[in-house]
Write an enzyme that holds these catalytic residues in place. Structure first.
Site, mmCIF file in Angstrom:
data_model
loop_
_atom_site.group_PDB
_atom_site.id
_atom_site.type_symbol
_atom_site.label_atom_id
_atom_site.label_comp_id
_atom_site.label_asym_id
_atom_site.label_seq_id
_atom_site.Cartn_x
_atom_site.Cartn_y
_atom_site.Cartn_z
ATOM 1 C CB CYS A 67 -8.496 1.875 3.882
ATOM 2 S SG CYS A 67 -8.333 0.201 3.283
ATOM 3 C CD GLU A 104 -7.692 -1.027 9.007
ATOM 4 O OE1 GLU A 104 -7.983 0.062 8.494
ATOM 5 O OE2 GLU A 104 -8.361 -2.064 8.781
ATOM 6 C CG ASP A 118 15.451 -4.561 6.751
ATOM 7 O OD1 ASP A 118 16.167 -4.410 5.735
ATOM 8 O OD2 ASP A 118 15.606 -3.899 7.797
#
Length: 148
Positions: A67, A104, A118
Site C-alpha cells: 500500500c 485505510e 477487546d
C-alpha cells in the site's frame, strides 16, 4: 515464490477521494448497550475504538506491504446499534491523492471493531466481527460508487 511489486501511480492525477467501510460486532444486547454507553470495566469503549481506528488508518503502509502512503485529511469512525445484537462500525477516510482510500477505511473499521471486542470480551466471550466491506468510494477515474 511469486513476484510482487508496488503499482506505480505516479502518472495518475491527484483527486479528492473518500472511502467508507463498515463491519459488525455481534454481541449480546446487554454488552452492546454497555459498550455503546462506555460502561464496561475497561472504560469508554467507543472513545478507545475511535482513536484505534484513526491510528490504524494512518498506519496502513506499515501493515499492508504494497500500500502507498497516502495523505489522509480526515478519518471519521461512527458506531451505532444494529438490530438487537450488534454494533455497526463505519469508517470514512478522506484525502487528496493518486489512489483510493479503501484499504485505510477497511483497516480503520476492522481495528475499531477489534478494539470494541477487546473492551467487551470479559462480558461476552462469544462476540464476533463480521461483514467487513467497502460500502462507498469516490474520486479517481471510477467516480462515486456505492455498494450498499
Amino acid at each position: 515464490m511469486g513476484d510482487v511489486h508496488m503499482v506505480d501511480v505516479g502518472d495518475k492525477p491527484e483527486t479528492e477521494r473518500e472511502a467508507t467501510a463498515a463491519c459488525r460486532l455481534v454481541v449480546l444486547p446487554a454488552t452492546r448497550d454497555r459498550l455503546l454507553a462506555g460502561s464496561v470495566a475497561k472504560g469508554d469503549a467507543v472513545a478507545a475504538a475511535r482513536v484505534a481506528g484513526i491510528l490504524a488508518a494512518k498506519r496502513v503502509p506499515e501493515l499492508i506491504p504494497l500500500c502507498h502512503p497516502l495523505r489522509i485529511t480526515s478519518v471519521d469512525i461512527a458506531f451505532s446499534a444494529d438490530g438487537t445484537e450488534a454494533i455497526e462500525v463505519r469508517a470514512s477516510v478522506r484525502g487528496r491523492d493518486r489512489t483510493g482510500f479503501e484499504i485505510e477505511a477497511l483497516t480503520a473499521a476492522a481495528v475499531a471493531a477489534l478494539t470494541l471486542y477487546d473492551m467487551g470480551k470479559a462480558e461476552d466471550p462469544r462476540m464476533r466481527v463480521e461483514a467487513l466491506r467497502v460500502v462507498a468510494k469516490s474520486g479517481g477515474k471510477s467516480g462515486s460508487v456505492t455498494f450498499e
